[in-house]
Enzyme design. Structure first.
Site, PDB file in Angstrom:
ATOM      1  N   VAL A 189       0.833  -1.206   0.000  1.00 30.23           N
ATOM      2  CA  VAL A 189       0.000   0.000   0.000  1.00 30.23           C
ATOM      3  C   VAL A 189       0.870   1.260   0.000  1.00 30.23           C
ATOM      4  O   VAL A 189       0.572   2.235  -0.694  1.00 30.23           O
ATOM      5  CB  VAL A 189      -0.995  -0.006   1.183  1.00 30.23           C
ATOM      6  CG1 VAL A 189      -1.904   1.208   1.132  1.00 30.23           C
ATOM      7  CG2 VAL A 189      -1.842  -1.275   1.164  1.00 30.23           C
ATOM      8  N   CYS A 190       1.997   1.205   0.752  1.00 37.80           N
ATOM      9  CA  CYS A 190       2.880   2.376   0.812  1.00 37.80           C
ATOM     10  C   CYS A 190       3.440   2.708  -0.564  1.00 37.80           C
ATOM     11  O   CYS A 190       3.560   3.875  -0.941  1.00 37.80           O
ATOM     12  CB  CYS A 190       4.053   2.117   1.758  1.00 37.80           C
ATOM     13  SG  CYS A 190       3.533   1.636   3.393  1.00 37.80           S
ATOM     14  N   SER A 191       3.812   1.665  -1.317  1.00 39.68           N
ATOM     15  CA  SER A 191       4.377   1.871  -2.648  1.00 39.68           C
ATOM     16  C   SER A 191       3.329   2.429  -3.589  1.00 39.68           C
ATOM     17  O   SER A 191       3.637   2.884  -4.684  1.00 39.68           O
ATOM     18  CB  SER A 191       4.920   0.541  -3.192  1.00 39.68           C
ATOM     19  OG  SER A 191       5.879   0.019  -2.296  1.00 39.68           O
ATOM     20  N   ASP A 192       2.078   2.362  -3.163  1.00 39.85           N
ATOM     21  CA  ASP A 192       0.949   2.776  -3.982  1.00 39.85           C
ATOM     22  C   ASP A 192       0.293   4.031  -3.399  1.00 39.85           C
ATOM     23  O   ASP A 192      -0.881   4.259  -3.609  1.00 39.85           O
ATOM     24  CB  ASP A 192      -0.072   1.629  -3.983  1.00 39.85           C
ATOM     25  CG  ASP A 192      -0.707   1.453  -5.330  1.00 39.85           C
ATOM     26  OD1 ASP A 192      -0.093   1.822  -6.318  1.00 39.85           O
ATOM     27  OD2 ASP A 192      -1.835   0.933  -5.362  1.00 39.85           O
ATOM     28  N   GLN A 193       1.055   4.813  -2.645  1.00 43.30           N
ATOM     29  CA  GLN A 193       0.476   5.993  -1.998  1.00 43.30           C
ATOM     30  C   GLN A 193       1.229   7.260  -2.392  1.00 43.30           C
ATOM     31  O   GLN A 193       0.647   8.167  -2.986  1.00 43.30           O
ATOM     32  CB  GLN A 193       0.498   5.796  -0.473  1.00 43.30           C
ATOM     33  CG  GLN A 193      -0.177   6.920   0.296  1.00 43.30           C
ATOM     34  CD  GLN A 193      -0.275   6.627   1.798  1.00 43.30           C
ATOM     35  OE1 GLN A 193      -0.169   5.485   2.241  1.00 43.30           O
ATOM     36  NE2 GLN A 193      -0.455   7.661   2.577  1.00 43.30           N
TER      37      GLN A 193
END
Lengths: 201, 187
Positions: A90-94
């Site tokens: 999720v972090c890589s997608d934020q």
């Protein structure tokens, strides 16, 4: 009785179907992202209160510069984006999404500071994979997660919550959004809170 | 005891059903999943896709011979980098009187709200229709693919969309992508 049981079971099943277990991971990260699976949504207790001064800190950033929260006092609104850890889904997608909304921050006289508990070399590799980010990325690695802990955002396994903190030009915390660690916070939160902070200085 | 057994059986099937939503990405030769897209307010977009704005519509309602669906996210760096090429693809299709009415292009923002789709649209000046899929409903129907992902389907004689292209990655080059689409679809 049977009818009640049926309704209860179907409710559980429908909840499982409706719960978002997915994320739209970008091809940019291919297989280099570690998937920790579903985690406990929130695993800490906020130590800061809306309306009170946000704890000051100085942290090293990826560019080598040290960033102090109070240096923005009387000048810029500040948004802190805590993300749990580098190289997770999720972090890589934020943050890549935040990378295309600099204008929203500019319009609201605000800066964005990204923070994780990773060390600088890890952050360097991860941010390179995302491309260039316009906002500073800070390392709360040592003493481990001290800033996150001061805000009450350090989880029991040493990573942080996924949280957005809105701090006005007077250094006062105006809003804290701690989301389920498994889910990216909606962009609407940022837009709404930035506008609120900018309209009522 | 009977009640307990029935409950356990029911729970088993319910959970099986719950996890059975995991599907594979569409394969060439298969029918396109029955995707439900949000209602369109813009009259120009309604006209482009040949649908009314009365409410959510099925992908099956889209008028045309070929539909190209881009699964993207505003949070995805490769989608951001690929946006100019997809715009160019749309321009090339619209500039050709031969295929303008036949090939329709649309994007679905996986996990993106209306606001997030709007940000992407404005940032990259996208003029083909983009739809929100905030709850990942369509994203799940297409096998939770990574982004960007492109699916192209052709309408058969019975009016069903049959997939002929389903690939991960950006289009990178509008000319060669359009050539591939035209070759595979026979347009």
């Amino acid at each position: 009785m049977m009818k009640k049981t049926f309704v209860a079971v179907m409710t559980v099943a429908l909840f499982l179907i409706a719960t978002p277990l997915t994320y739209g991971l970008s091809e940019a990260f291919k297989d280099s992202v570690y998937n920790p699976g579903q985690l406990k949504p929130i695993d800490s207790q906020l130590k800061v209160k809306v309306g009170e001064p946000a704890p000051d800190f100085t942290l090293p950033s990826l560019s080598g510069e040290k960033i102090t929260l109070s240096s923005f006092r009387d000048n810029k609104n500040v948004v802190l984006s805590f993300v749990p850890a580098a190289w997770t889904p999720v972090c890589s997608d934020q943050w890549p999404g935040y990378n295309i909304v600099k204008d929203i921050f500019d319009q609201n006289d605000a800066v964005l500071l990204g923070i994780t508990v990773d060390n600088i070399p890890t952050l360097y590799s991860w941010v390179r994979e995302m491309g260039q980010l316009w906002f500073p990325v800070l390392s709360d690695f040592w003493p481990h997660g001290a800033v996150a802990d001061a805000y009450g955002l350090l989880r029991s396994d040493g990573v942080t919550e996924r949280a957005l903190l809105f701090i006005d030009k007077k250094g006062i915390l105006r809003h804290a959004h701690v989301s389920d660690i498994n889910v990216r916070p909606p962009m609407q939160v940022i837009v709404t809170e930035l506008e609120k902070m900018n309209q009522t200085p | 005891m009977l009640k307990l057994m029935s409950t356990l059986i029911l729970l088993f099937f319910s959970c099986t059903f719950a996890f059975a939503v995991d599907v594979a990405p569409p394969k060439e030769g298969e029918s396109l999943p029955e995707m439900l897209l949000p209602a369109i307010e813009d009259a120009g977009v309604q006209k482009y896709l040949g649908v009314s704005g009365s409410g959510p519509f099925s992908v099956n309602d889209i008028q045309g011979e070929v539909v190209i669906i881009q699964i993207f996210s505003m949070y995805c760096p490769h989608c951001q980098a690929d946006a100019p090429f997809v715009n160019e693809l749309y321009k090339k299709i619209q500039n050709s009187s031969q295929i303008r009415e036949k090939i329709k292009l649309l994007g679905v923002g996986a996990g993106n709200s209306n606001l997030e789709v709007d940000i992407f649209r404005q940032k990259y000046k996208v003029s083909f229709p983009l739809f929100e899929d905030e709850r990942f409903v369509i994203h799940k129907q297409v096998g939770e693919v990574r982004t960007p992902y492109f699916i192209a389907a052709k309408k058969n004689s019975e009016g069903a969309w049959i997939v002929f292209y389903s690939k991960l990655g950006g289009i990178k080059n509008a000319d060669s992508f359009l050539k591939t689409i035209r070759q595979l679809s026979g347009l």
